[in-house]
Write a protein that holds these residues in place. Structure first.
Motif, mmCIF file in Angstrom:
data_model
loop_
_atom_site.group_PDB
_atom_site.id
_atom_site.type_symbol
_atom_site.label_atom_id
_atom_site.label_comp_id
_atom_site.label_asym_id
_atom_site.label_seq_id
_atom_site.Cartn_x
_atom_site.Cartn_y
_atom_site.Cartn_z
ATOM 1 N N ARG A 1 -8.648 -0.584 11.938
ATOM 2 C CA ARG A 1 -7.431 0.121 10.490
ATOM 3 C C ARG A 1 -7.997 0.775 10.745
ATOM 4 N NH1 ARG A 1 -3.918 -3.649 12.397
ATOM 5 N NH2 ARG A 1 -4.242 -6.272 11.488
ATOM 6 N N ILE A 2 -9.054 1.920 10.135
ATOM 7 C CA ILE A 2 -8.846 3.205 9.412
ATOM 8 C C ILE A 2 -8.506 4.248 11.133
ATOM 9 C CG2 ILE A 2 -10.841 5.349 9.323
ATOM 10 C CD1 ILE A 2 -12.441 2.999 7.765
ATOM 11 N N ARG A 3 -8.832 3.882 12.258
ATOM 12 C CA ARG A 3 -8.852 4.583 13.088
ATOM 13 C C ARG A 3 -6.681 4.136 13.128
ATOM 14 N NH1 ARG A 3 -13.081 2.297 16.008
ATOM 15 N NH2 ARG A 3 -15.253 4.272 16.231
ATOM 16 N N ASP A 4 -6.786 3.153 12.865
ATOM 17 C CA ASP A 4 -4.562 2.908 13.024
ATOM 18 C C ASP A 4 -4.022 3.787 11.747
ATOM 19 O OD1 ASP A 4 -5.107 1.325 15.641
ATOM 20 O OD2 ASP A 4 -5.097 -0.409 14.735
ATOM 21 N N ASN A 5 -4.833 4.094 11.103
ATOM 22 C CA ASN A 5 -4.082 4.416 10.308
ATOM 23 C C ASN A 5 -4.236 6.092 10.175
ATOM 24 O OD1 ASN A 5 -2.661 2.808 8.030
ATOM 25 N ND2 ASN A 5 -4.543 1.300 8.866
ATOM 26 N N ALA A 6 -5.411 6.616 10.332
ATOM 27 C CA ALA A 6 -5.332 8.020 10.378
ATOM 28 C C ALA A 6 -4.682 9.160 11.247
ATOM 29 C CB ALA A 6 -7.024 8.216 11.137
ATOM 30 N N VAL A 7 -4.094 8.076 12.303
ATOM 31 C CA VAL A 7 -3.338 9.096 13.791
ATOM 32 C C VAL A 7 -1.799 9.318 12.440
ATOM 33 C CG1 VAL A 7 -4.441 7.808 15.618
ATOM 34 C CG2 VAL A 7 -2.217 6.853 14.452
ATOM 35 N N PHE A 8 -2.214 9.231 11.309
ATOM 36 C CA PHE A 8 -0.670 9.361 10.515
ATOM 37 C C PHE A 8 -0.715 10.470 9.702
ATOM 38 C CE2 PHE A 8 0.073 4.904 11.052
ATOM 39 C CZ PHE A 8 1.803 5.275 12.202
ATOM 40 N N TYR A 9 -1.725 11.073 9.291
ATOM 41 C CA TYR A 9 -2.098 12.470 8.914
ATOM 42 C C TYR A 9 -3.352 13.014 9.359
ATOM 43 C CZ TYR A 9 -1.775 8.676 5.270
ATOM 44 O OH TYR A 9 -0.897 7.241 4.575
ATOM 45 N N ASP A 10 -2.499 14.492 9.093
ATOM 46 C CA ASP A 10 -3.387 15.670 9.982
ATOM 47 C C ASP A 10 -4.969 15.913 8.921
ATOM 48 O OD1 ASP A 10 -1.097 16.762 10.857
ATOM 49 O OD2 ASP A 10 0.044 18.302 9.040
ATOM 50 N N ALA A 11 -5.439 16.299 9.960
ATOM 51 C CA ALA A 11 -6.998 16.389 9.157
ATOM 52 C C ALA A 11 -7.570 16.744 8.112
ATOM 53 C CB ALA A 11 -7.603 17.402 10.252
ATOM 54 N N ILE A 12 -6.343 17.813 7.921
ATOM 55 C CA ILE A 12 -6.725 18.352 6.377
ATOM 56 C C ILE A 12 -6.453 17.544 4.873
ATOM 57 C CG2 ILE A 12 -6.189 20.668 5.004
ATOM 58 C CD1 ILE A 12 -6.389 22.519 6.923
ATOM 59 N N ALA A 13 -4.803 17.548 5.298
ATOM 60 C CA ALA A 13 -4.397 15.996 4.679
ATOM 61 C C ALA A 13 -5.121 15.140 3.906
ATOM 62 C CB ALA A 13 -2.918 15.582 5.199
ATOM 63 N N LEU B 1 -12.857 -5.221 12.206
ATOM 64 C CA LEU B 1 -11.762 -5.198 11.920
ATOM 65 C C LEU B 1 -11.526 -3.665 10.923
ATOM 66 C CD1 LEU B 1 -10.694 -8.630 10.225
ATOM 67 C CD2 LEU B 1 -9.780 -7.390 12.235
ATOM 68 N N ALA B 2 -12.496 -3.751 9.875
ATOM 69 C CA ALA B 2 -12.200 -1.943 9.779
ATOM 70 C C ALA B 2 -12.248 -0.510 10.131
ATOM 71 C CB ALA B 2 -13.714 -1.674 8.411
ATOM 72 N N ARG B 3 -13.315 -0.632 11.725
ATOM 73 C CA ARG B 3 -12.785 0.762 11.983
ATOM 74 C C ARG B 3 -11.370 0.699 13.060
ATOM 75 N NH1 ARG B 3 -18.762 2.818 12.326
ATOM 76 N NH2 ARG B 3 -18.085 3.559 14.737
ATOM 77 N N ILE C 1 -5.451 1.620 3.907
ATOM 78 C CA ILE C 1 -6.275 1.020 4.633
ATOM 79 C C ILE C 1 -6.963 -0.412 3.502
ATOM 80 C CG2 ILE C 1 -7.189 3.126 5.952
ATOM 81 C CD1 ILE C 1 -9.427 3.346 4.444
ATOM 82 N N THR C 2 -6.713 0.106 2.853
ATOM 83 C CA THR C 2 -7.382 -1.015 1.794
ATOM 84 C C THR C 2 -6.212 -2.584 1.887
ATOM 85 O OG1 THR C 2 -8.541 -0.119 0.286
ATOM 86 C CG2 THR C 2 -7.826 -1.993 -0.426
ATOM 87 N N GLN C 3 -4.970 -2.094 2.004
ATOM 88 C CA GLN C 3 -3.546 -2.915 1.496
ATOM 89 C C GLN C 3 -4.007 -4.244 3.179
ATOM 90 O OE1 GLN C 3 -0.676 -1.285 1.393
ATOM 91 N NE2 GLN C 3 -0.623 -0.319 -0.929
ATOM 92 N N THR C 4 -4.266 -3.312 4.488
ATOM 93 C CA THR C 4 -4.326 -3.534 5.466
ATOM 94 C C THR C 4 -6.080 -4.306 6.350
ATOM 95 O OG1 THR C 4 -4.989 -1.303 6.960
ATOM 96 C CG2 THR C 4 -3.085 -1.944 6.925
ATOM 97 N N ILE D 1 -21.051 -12.681 10.688
ATOM 98 C CA ILE D 1 -19.729 -12.207 9.632
ATOM 99 C C ILE D 1 -19.996 -10.784 9.969
ATOM 100 C CG2 ILE D 1 -18.596 -11.961 7.726
ATOM 101 C CD1 ILE D 1 -19.726 -14.351 6.880
ATOM 102 N N THR D 2 -20.732 -10.198 10.086
ATOM 103 C CA THR D 2 -20.427 -8.451 10.123
ATOM 104 C C THR D 2 -20.196 -7.758 11.600
ATOM 105 O OG1 THR D 2 -22.846 -7.962 10.363
ATOM 106 C CG2 THR D 2 -21.702 -8.002 7.918
ATOM 107 N N ASP D 3 -21.027 -8.001 11.911
ATOM 108 C CA ASP D 3 -20.580 -8.213 13.707
ATOM 109 C C ASP D 3 -19.014 -8.367 14.433
ATOM 110 O OD1 ASP D 3 -23.092 -6.741 13.783
ATOM 111 O OD2 ASP D 3 -24.133 -8.906 14.112
#
Length: 241
Positions: free
Chosen positions: A160-172, A156-158, A185-188, A148-150
């Motif tokens: 979705r995190i990459r997909d959503n991170a591109v909308f934010y600046d690093a410092i934000a 999926l977790a990795r 990321i929780t919702q997606t 299940i984890t593999d």
């Protein structure tokens, strides 16, 4: 199944002894009786399966998954079925840069590119559990609870995190938008998991690491602000005096 097999072997051996040499008839009879007793014991023990608390059992018969699940306690089953157990308690899957903190040895943190092109390193924990009624479907689609984890949690977790991170600046991501990013990321991920029979309980962003150059710039800015506040205090004190 072992006792059933052993009982059948004993009955066959006992019958063979009686046919090969009549003088072994009594021995063969004794072996057959013992084999019959083992066979009955094997069938009796195979008819009952104990499922531990926090688990469900999925029945398979000759490779075919049977409908329904076995719940915790003692269950009466077909002695020919094989039972696969699924843990339905809360599971924790951690992806971290710290050695041996997660199931993957070494650095397993998630590296993402923010909107400003800077690389951000995210340590994350995923809390989840399998929906009990979905365990048969889970076995059919993933091949077992060990996968299940593999096959679901990690990719999926990795992604979705990459997909959503591109909308934010690093410092934000590091400061003002961290909570918003976690909610998004929780919702997606929650929807992706639900489609596969898994309940997402929580996403925990444990740490966000910025590039060294950005951290030095932030520290320099903080030091400058502190010096400014200190100077302002000194000047105000001088004016009062």
């Amino acid at each position: 199944m072992f006792f059933i097999f052993l009982g059948i072997v004993a009955i066959v051996i006992g019958s063979a002894l009686a046919k090969v040499n009549p003088s072994f008839a009594n021995i063969g009879k004794t072996v057959r009786i013992a084999g019959l007793a083992i066979l009955v014991l094997g069938f009796a023990s195979s008819c009952f399966v104990q499922i531990e608390p926090g688990e469900v059992g999925v029945k398979t018969l000759f490779g075919k998954i049977q409908s329904g699940i076995l719940t915790e306690g003692l269950n009466f089953v077909n002695p020919l079925v094989d039972v696969k157990r699924f843990d339905v308690r809360t599971q924790n899957y951690t992806m971290s840069a710290v050695q041996d903190e997660g199931p993957v040895k070494g650095d397993d943190a998630i590296r993402v590119l923010a909107a400003d092109g800077l690389e951000v390193i995210i340590d994350l924990s995923v809390l989840y559990h399998v929906v009990p009624d979905k365990a048969p479907e889970m076995l059919r689609n993933t091949g077992g609870r060990e996968l299940i984890t593999d096959k679901i949690i990690r990719p999926l977790a990795r992604t979705r995190i990459r997909d959503n991170a591109v909308f934010y600046d690093a410092i934000a991501l590091y400061s003002t938008k961290r909570q918003e990013f976690q909610q998004k990321i929780t919702q997606t991920i929650e929807k992706d998991f639900a489609d596969r029979g898994i309940v997402l309980e929580n996403i925990l962003i444990r740490n966000i690491t910025l590039p060294e150059s950005v951290k030095l710039a932030i520290e320099s800015k903080i030091n400058a602000e502190q010096e400014s506040q200190k100077m302002k205090f000194v000047l105000d004190k001088e004016r009062q005096e």
